[in-house]
Design an enzyme around this catalytic site. Structure first.
Site, PDB file in Angstrom:
ATOM      1  N   LYS A  32      19.361  18.476  66.876  1.00 42.73           N
ATOM      2  CA  LYS A  32      18.733  18.258  65.571  1.00 42.73           C
ATOM      3  C   LYS A  32      18.885  16.789  65.174  1.00 42.73           C
ATOM      4  O   LYS A  32      19.991  16.251  65.152  1.00 42.73           O
ATOM      5  CB  LYS A  32      19.368  19.152  64.495  1.00 42.73           C
ATOM      6  CG  LYS A  32      18.880  20.582  64.523  1.00 42.73           C
ATOM      7  CD  LYS A  32      19.493  21.412  63.410  1.00 42.73           C
ATOM      8  CE  LYS A  32      18.697  21.307  62.137  1.00 42.73           C
ATOM      9  NZ  LYS A  32      19.175  22.267  61.108  1.00 42.73           N
ATOM     10  N   ILE A  33      17.752  16.200  64.863  1.00 44.65           N
ATOM     11  CA  ILE A  33      17.693  14.787  64.502  1.00 44.65           C
ATOM     12  C   ILE A  33      17.026  14.668  63.135  1.00 44.65           C
ATOM     13  O   ILE A  33      15.971  15.269  62.903  1.00 44.65           O
ATOM     14  CB  ILE A  33      16.867  13.987  65.532  1.00 44.65           C
ATOM     15  CG1 ILE A  33      17.444  14.127  66.942  1.00 44.65           C
ATOM     16  CG2 ILE A  33      16.744  12.531  65.117  1.00 44.65           C
ATOM     17  CD1 ILE A  33      18.700  13.358  67.193  1.00 44.65           C
TER      18      ILE A  33
END
Length: 214
Positions: free
Chosen positions: A83-84
């Protein structure tokens, strides 16, 4: 539509797996902080239970730090998705990770153009936060509809994860719109299975059965 479970609680995840409702899991630092144990152990335990993508979020805000964390997380299990956050540095990290074959989930998306940029950067998934938009008197599901339209226009294969789900109606709308995934808190998941007429029907059947056995 795939159901991901939005939790880091292993007991909730196991229950969802037993129901056949855990196609994947999404976590974030806040959810991880609620559980006992270190971050990597929690993620590994989740991966051992779920046969599907498990999103684990980076903490760094700079591209180099995100990429470094992502590479480490990706070694924990083949199902890990990184997750960015949807930032300029995040987009740079997504591009670099995509070039290395590391899957990403761009999170905290609040506009269709953010979703388009995430897809162009190479994101595997994009997560529009519908509940948080609803909190601001906006309609979060309109955002999902716009993203679907844009992705369809250009045959973009980035999958849409409807996130920040607060109630069953969000899940219903996501399914009707054709979203790829809804990531659902366990409490909301249980509500999906409930209906007052189902309970009344069960009670009626049991009462009739008792009368017939007398």
């Amino acid at each position: 539509m795939k159901f991901f479970i939005d939790t880091a609680n292993i007991d909730e995840i196991k229950e969802a797996v037993k129901m056949g409702m855990a196609d994947g899991v999404t976590t974030n630092p806040s959810l991880i902080a609620k559980e006992s144990g270190d971050f990597e152990t929690i993620i590994k335990n989740i991966c051992d239970v779920v046969d599907g993508p498990v999103s684990a979020e980076v903490i760094s805000l700079k591209t180099a730090g995100m990429v470094k964390e992502a590479k480490q997380l990706a070694t924990l299990h083949e199902n890990i998705v990184i997750k960015i956050p949807m930032t300029v540095d995040g987009l740079k990290a997504v591009r670099m990770l995509a070039d290395q074959g590391i899957r990403t989930n761009v999170t905290l998306v609040f506009s269709p153009l953010q979703a388009l940029m995430a897809a162009k950067a190479g994101a595997t998934y994009v997560s529009p936060f519908v509940g948080r938009l609803d909190d601001l008197a906006s309609d979060g599901m309109v955002l999902v509809e716009q993203i679907i339209d844009i992705y369809d226009n250009y045959a973009i294969d980035t999958e849409i994860i409807v996130a920040s789900i607060r109630n069953p109606l969000h899940v219903l709308d996501a399914a009707l719109m054709g979203a790829d995934v809804a990531t659902i808190p366990f409490g909301v998941l249980k509500k999906l299975a409930a209906h007052p007429l189902t309970d009344r029907g069960i009670d009626a059947f049991l009462n009739d059965w008792k009368k017939a056995k007398k």
